[in-house]
Enzyme design. Structure first.
Site, mmCIF file in Angstrom:
data_model
loop_
_atom_site.group_PDB
_atom_site.id
_atom_site.type_symbol
_atom_site.label_atom_id
_atom_site.label_comp_id
_atom_site.label_asym_id
_atom_site.label_seq_id
_atom_site.Cartn_x
_atom_site.Cartn_y
_atom_site.Cartn_z
ATOM 1 N N MET A 30 0.847 -1.196 0.000
ATOM 2 C CA MET A 30 0.000 0.000 0.000
ATOM 3 C C MET A 30 0.888 1.253 0.000
ATOM 4 O O MET A 30 0.451 2.331 0.400
ATOM 5 C CB MET A 30 -0.916 -0.008 1.216
ATOM 6 N N HIS A 34 9.082 1.000 3.384
ATOM 7 C CA HIS A 34 10.179 1.076 4.357
ATOM 8 C C HIS A 34 11.075 -0.138 4.155
ATOM 9 O O HIS A 34 10.896 -0.909 3.200
ATOM 10 C CB HIS A 34 9.617 1.164 5.776
ATOM 11 N N GLY A 36 11.198 -2.918 5.537
ATOM 12 C CA GLY A 36 10.490 -4.204 5.509
ATOM 13 C C GLY A 36 10.092 -4.541 4.074
ATOM 14 O O GLY A 36 10.312 -5.651 3.571
ATOM 15 N N HIS A 37 9.525 -3.542 3.374
ATOM 16 C CA HIS A 37 9.175 -3.744 1.962
ATOM 17 C C HIS A 37 10.437 -3.981 1.130
ATOM 18 O O HIS A 37 10.464 -4.818 0.242
ATOM 19 C CB HIS A 37 8.452 -2.520 1.392
ATOM 20 N N GLY A 147 5.091 -10.063 4.196
ATOM 21 C CA GLY A 147 5.894 -9.983 5.416
ATOM 22 C C GLY A 147 5.236 -10.736 6.560
ATOM 23 O O GLY A 147 4.008 -10.720 6.692
ATOM 24 N N GLN A 148 6.058 -11.329 7.394
ATOM 25 C CA GLN A 148 5.527 -12.051 8.564
ATOM 26 C C GLN A 148 4.916 -11.097 9.595
ATOM 27 O O GLN A 148 4.129 -11.490 10.431
ATOM 28 C CB GLN A 148 6.648 -12.861 9.228
ATOM 29 N N LYS A 149 5.279 -9.833 9.517
ATOM 30 C CA LYS A 149 4.725 -8.840 10.455
ATOM 31 C C LYS A 149 3.190 -8.921 10.489
ATOM 32 O O LYS A 149 2.574 -8.821 11.543
ATOM 33 C CB LYS A 149 5.207 -7.455 10.021
ATOM 34 N N VAL A 176 11.089 -7.220 9.538
ATOM 35 C CA VAL A 176 12.290 -6.380 9.663
ATOM 36 C C VAL A 176 12.033 -5.407 10.814
ATOM 37 O O VAL A 176 10.943 -4.829 10.922
ATOM 38 C CB VAL A 176 12.574 -5.630 8.343
ATOM 39 N N ARG A 187 2.849 2.740 9.812
ATOM 40 C CA ARG A 187 2.186 3.546 10.857
ATOM 41 C C ARG A 187 3.163 4.166 11.843
ATOM 42 O O ARG A 187 2.786 5.067 12.597
ATOM 43 C CB ARG A 187 1.207 2.680 11.649
HETATM 44 O O1 PAF Z 1 -0.037 -5.691 3.630
HETATM 45 C C1 PAF Z 1 -0.442 -4.791 2.864
HETATM 46 O O2 PAF Z 1 0.234 -3.808 2.567
HETATM 47 C C2 PAF Z 1 -1.845 -4.896 2.286
HETATM 48 O O3 PAF Z 1 -2.722 -5.501 3.181
HETATM 49 C C3 PAF Z 1 -1.890 -5.625 0.927
HETATM 50 C C4 PAF Z 1 -1.448 -7.063 1.041
HETATM 51 C C5 PAF Z 1 -1.000 -4.890 -0.074
HETATM 52 C C6 PAF Z 1 -3.318 -5.613 0.378
HETATM 53 O O4 PAF Z 1 -3.802 -4.329 0.210
#
Ligand code: PAF
Length: 307
Positions: A30, A34, A36-37, A147-149, A176, A187
Site C-alpha cells: 500500500m 520502508h 520491511g518492503h 511480510g511475517q509482520k 524487519v 504507521r
Molecule cells: O499488507 C499490505 O500492505 C496490504 O494488506 C496488501 C497485502 C497490499 C493488500 O492491500
C-alpha cells in the site's frame, strides 16, 4: 522501471512475459515503503526474472473509523525505492479501476479471519482477500511475497491461494525491525517521540513470552501474564490482545507444544501496532498440527524455483 496504471496494460505486460517462460515475482504493497518492503522486494528480485511491485491504498480494508485519507502516500519516495531495488514495474492502479461501478464480489476466509485483527477490524480481511486476489488476476505472478509482520494476513492469503487454486507460490519473509526491536510499519511515522520510545515494549513482551517457552514453560496463562506485565510498564499503552496461538489455525493454545505463534496488538493514543513471534521448539511433541501449506507452483519452501 515502467509505471503501469491500467489493469489492461498490467495484464498484457505479464502475459507477454509468461509466454516467454519468464518468472514473475510480485510484492503487493500500500506504499509508504520502508525497509520491511525493501527486504521483500530484494528477496523477490533474487528469485524471479521479472519483478512487479504494486502500490495501491486499498479502501475496502479500512474500517469507517480508520482514516483512509491520512494514510501516507509518498509516491516519489516509493517509486525511487522500487527503482533502486530493481523492480521492472511499479503498478499503481486507481481505486476507480479496481472497483468500477457495479463491483460487488468479496471473498471471505472466515475461520482464519474471525479472531485478532479480524475481530478488531471486521471488514479488513474481506478487503485484503479480495484485493489480493484481484491483484493476482491482474499481475499474474508466479511468486508473491508477504511480510511475517502481518502474520494473520499471510496465513489467510496462503489458505486463499490453496483453496481457490490460484497457482501463485507464496513466500512469507521475516519481520524487519528497528534496532530497538520495533517492527517496521508504515504507521510508525505517526508516533510522537514519547510514543515511539514506548512502542518497542510490544516486541519486548513477545520476546519475554518466547523466552519463557524456550526455558520450558508450557503454561499459556503464565506466558500471557508475563507479556501483559511487560507492556503494562507503560501506562499509556492499551493492550488489545497478547495471545499464544497455534501457528496454522491461529486458535488460542491451552498448552504450548512444539510450535506456537505469539500474537500482539496494542494501541498508543490513536496508533494501533501489531507484531508477532513464531516459536518452534525442536524435540517437543507436536500436539496440534492444524494445517500447514507448503510453497506451491514449482517453488521450494524458500521461494526458489525448483529444478
Ligand atoms: O499488507 C499490505 O500492505 C496490504 O494488506 C496488501 C497485502 C497490499 C493488500 O492491500
Amino acid at each position: 522501471m515502467k509505471i503501469i496504471r491500467t489493469t489492461r496494460s498490467m495484464t498484457a505486460w505479464s502475459e507477454g512475459l509468461r509466454g516467454e517462460s519468464v518468472t514473475i515475482g510480485f510484492v503487493p504493497t500500500m506504499g509508504a515503503l520502508h525497509d520491511g518492503h525493501r527486504s521483500l522486494i530484494r528477496a523477490a528480485r533474487l528469485r524471479c526474472d521479472a519483478l512487479v511491485v504494486s502500490i495501491f491504498v486499498n479502501p475496502t480494508q479500512f474500517s469507517p473509523t480508520e482514516d483512509l485519507s491520512r494514510y501516507p502516500r509518498p509516491i516519489a519516495h516509493d517509486r525511487a525505492l522500487c527503482r533502486e531495488e530493481g523492480a521492472d514495474v511499479c503498478f499503481e492502479p486507481t481505486a476507480a479501476a479496481m472497483y468500477p461501478e457495479g463491483f460487488q464480489t468479496t471473498l471471505a476466509v472466515p475461520l482464519l479471519a474471525r479472531r485478532w485483527e479480524g475481530a478488531a477490524r471486521p471488514h479488513h480481511f474481506a478487503g485484503v482477500a479480495t484485493v489480493v486476489t484481484k491483484l493476482f488476476g491482474m499481475v499474474r505472478p508466479h511468486l508473491a511475497l508477504f511480510g511475517q509482520k502481518d502474520y494473520q494476513q499471510a496465513s489467510l492469503i496462503r489458505r486463499l491461494v490453496s483453496d481457490l487454486n490460484l497457482g501463485v507460490a507464496i513466500l512469507v519473509r521475516p519481520t524487519v525491525r528497528e534496532k530497538d526491536g520495533l517492527a517496521m510499519s508504515s504507521r510508525n511515522v505517526f508516533l510522537s517521540p514519547d510514543e515511539r520510545r514506548i512502542a518497542p515494549l510490544l516486541s519486548a513482551a513477545l520476546r519475554a513470552g518466547e523466552q519463557m517457552i524456550r526455558s520450558g514453560t508450557d503454561d499459556v496463562a503464565a506466558i500471557e501474564r508475563t507479556m501483559r506485565q511487560t507492556v503494562e510498564q507503560a501506562p499509556a499503552i492499551q493492550i488489545e490482545y497478547l495471545a499464544v496461538c497455534d501457528p496454522d489455525s491461529l486458535e488460542p493454545l491451552s498448552v504450548v507444544a512444539a510450535r506456537a505463534v505469539l500474537l500482539g496488538a496494542i494501541r498508543i493514543g490513536p496508533i494501533r501496532l501489531i507484531d508477532n513471534l513464531l516459536v518452534k521448539m525442536p524435540g517437543r511433541k507436536v500436539l496440534n498440527q492444524g494445517f500447514r501449506l507448503k510453497a506451491e507452483g514449482g517453488f521450494d519452501d524458500l521461494g526458489f524455483k525448483q529444478k
